[in-house]
Enzyme design. Sequence first.
Site, short mmCIF file in Angstrom:
data_model
loop_
_atom_site.label_atom_id
_atom_site.label_comp_id
_atom_site.label_asym_id
_atom_site.label_seq_id
_atom_site.Cartn_x
_atom_site.Cartn_y
_atom_site.Cartn_z
N ARG A 18 0.84 -1.20 0.00
CA ARG A 18 0.00 0.00 0.00
C ARG A 18 0.88 1.26 0.00
O ARG A 18 1.66 1.47 0.94
CB ARG A 18 -0.83 -0.01 1.29
CG ARG A 18 -1.59 1.24 1.54
CD ARG A 18 -2.12 1.29 2.97
NE ARG A 18 -2.92 2.49 3.14
CZ ARG A 18 -3.30 2.98 4.30
NH1 ARG A 18 -2.97 2.36 5.42
NH2 ARG A 18 -4.02 4.07 4.36
N TYR A 23 4.27 4.38 3.28
CA TYR A 23 4.25 3.40 4.37
C TYR A 23 5.37 2.36 4.31
O TYR A 23 5.45 1.50 5.19
CB TYR A 23 2.89 2.70 4.40
CG TYR A 23 1.73 3.65 4.62
CD1 TYR A 23 1.57 4.32 5.83
CD2 TYR A 23 0.81 3.92 3.61
CE1 TYR A 23 0.52 5.21 6.03
CE2 TYR A 23 -0.25 4.80 3.79
CZ TYR A 23 -0.39 5.45 5.01
OH TYR A 23 -1.43 6.33 5.20
N ALA A 75 -7.47 5.40 9.32
CA ALA A 75 -8.33 6.56 9.06
C ALA A 75 -9.43 6.74 10.10
O ALA A 75 -9.97 7.85 10.25
CB ALA A 75 -8.94 6.45 7.66
N HIS A 78 -9.32 9.67 12.50
CA HIS A 78 -9.79 11.01 12.15
C HIS A 78 -11.31 11.12 12.10
O HIS A 78 -11.84 12.20 11.81
CB HIS A 78 -9.22 11.40 10.78
CG HIS A 78 -7.79 11.01 10.59
ND1 HIS A 78 -6.78 11.47 11.40
CD2 HIS A 78 -7.18 10.14 9.72
CE1 HIS A 78 -5.63 10.93 11.02
NE2 HIS A 78 -5.84 10.13 10.00
N ASP A 85 -14.26 6.76 22.43
CA ASP A 85 -15.00 6.39 23.66
C ASP A 85 -14.51 5.05 24.19
O ASP A 85 -14.40 4.85 25.40
CB ASP A 85 -16.51 6.30 23.36
CG ASP A 85 -17.18 7.66 23.32
OD1 ASP A 85 -16.54 8.67 23.68
OD2 ASP A 85 -18.36 7.72 22.92
N HIS A 98 1.17 6.21 14.46
CA HIS A 98 0.99 6.36 13.02
C HIS A 98 2.33 6.22 12.34
O HIS A 98 3.33 6.81 12.80
CB HIS A 98 0.37 7.73 12.67
CG HIS A 98 -0.97 7.91 13.28
ND1 HIS A 98 -2.08 7.24 12.81
CD2 HIS A 98 -1.38 8.62 14.34
CE1 HIS A 98 -3.12 7.55 13.57
NE2 HIS A 98 -2.71 8.39 14.51
N ILE A 99 2.35 5.45 11.28
CA ILE A 99 3.59 5.21 10.55
C ILE A 99 4.05 6.50 9.87
O ILE A 99 5.22 6.87 9.92
CB ILE A 99 3.37 4.07 9.53
CG1 ILE A 99 3.05 2.78 10.29
CG2 ILE A 99 4.58 3.90 8.61
CD1 ILE A 99 2.40 1.70 9.43
N SER A 100 3.11 7.16 9.22
CA SER A 100 3.43 8.42 8.55
C SER A 100 3.26 9.58 9.53
O SER A 100 2.66 9.42 10.60
CB SER A 100 2.49 8.62 7.36
OG SER A 100 1.15 8.78 7.81
N ARG A 105 0.58 15.88 6.45
CA ARG A 105 -0.21 15.43 5.30
C ARG A 105 -1.48 16.28 5.13
O ARG A 105 -1.46 17.46 5.45
CB ARG A 105 -0.50 13.93 5.47
CG ARG A 105 0.80 13.10 5.53
CD ARG A 105 0.55 11.63 5.71
NE ARG A 105 -0.18 11.07 4.56
CZ ARG A 105 -0.74 9.85 4.56
NH1 ARG A 105 -0.64 9.07 5.63
NH2 ARG A 105 -1.38 9.41 3.50
N ARG A 109 -6.16 14.80 8.27
CA ARG A 109 -5.38 13.88 9.11
C ARG A 109 -4.86 14.56 10.37
O ARG A 109 -4.28 13.93 11.25
CB ARG A 109 -4.22 13.28 8.33
CG ARG A 109 -4.66 12.37 7.22
CD ARG A 109 -3.49 11.64 6.57
NE ARG A 109 -3.82 11.31 5.19
CZ ARG A 109 -4.51 10.24 4.81
NH1 ARG A 109 -4.91 9.35 5.71
NH2 ARG A 109 -4.78 10.02 3.54
C1 DQA Z 1 -1.95 6.05 9.35
C2 DQA Z 1 -2.30 7.50 8.99
C3 DQA Z 1 -3.79 7.64 8.69
O1 DQA Z 1 -4.09 8.98 8.36
C4 DQA Z 1 -4.15 6.76 7.51
O2 DQA Z 1 -5.54 6.85 7.26
C5 DQA Z 1 -3.72 5.35 7.69
C6 DQA Z 1 -2.40 5.09 8.26
C7 DQA Z 1 -0.46 5.85 9.56
O3 DQA Z 1 -0.07 4.84 10.15
O4 DQA Z 1 0.35 6.69 9.12
O5 DQA Z 1 -4.42 4.42 7.30
O6 DQA Z 1 -2.61 5.72 10.56
#
Ligand code: DQA
Length: 142
Positions: A18, A23, A75, A78, A85, A98-100, A105, A109
Site C-alpha cells: 500500500r 508506508y 483513518a 480522524h 470512547d 501512526h507510521i506516517s 499530510r 489527518r
Molecule cells: C496512518 C495515517 C492515517 O491517516 C491513515 O488513514 C492510515 C495510516 C499511519 O499509520 O500513518 O491508514 O494511521
Amino acid sequence: MLHIAIINGPNLNLLGTREPHIYGNQSFEQYFSALKARFPGIDLQYYQSNIEGELINLLHVCMGKVQGIILNAGAYTHTSIALADAVAAIGIPVVEVHISNVLSREEFRKTSFIASKCVGSISGLGMEGYALAVQYFAGKTA
Ligand code: DQA
C-alpha cells in the site's frame, strides 16, 4: 510477564504494497516477527481489522488481559468518536501510533479523536513507532 496488544485498523493489512512511498515496503507480519524477536520477554499480540466495530470489540477484549495497547486506528483516527470512547472506557493505557507523519499530510489527518484519550502519540517514525511504544510500556513496568 508484560502483555501488550498491537491493534491495527483499516488498510494496514496492506502494508508492504500500500502506497510504499508513504508506508514502506514491509508487511506488518514481517515487522511483527522481528519485533517479537527484539522483545523476547514481552508477550506481544497483534490484531488487525478493517471494521470499526471489530476494533472496538478488540479493545474491550483486552480488558483484564493486557497492561498496554498500541493502537494504529488508520483513518478511523480522524473520524471515530466510538473508538475514542472505547479507548477512554477500557481503563488500559493506549499509545497511538501512526507510521506516517499525520501532521505533515492532508488537513483532515490533523484531527485525531483518539489522541486525547491516549497516554501519548507517535507519528512519522515509520514502523519503528511500534517498537518505541513497546519500549515505553517496558520502561513503565521495569
Ligand atoms: C496512518 C495515517 C492515517 O491517516 C491513515 O488513514 C492510515 C495510516 C499511519 O499509520 O500513518 O491508514 O494511521
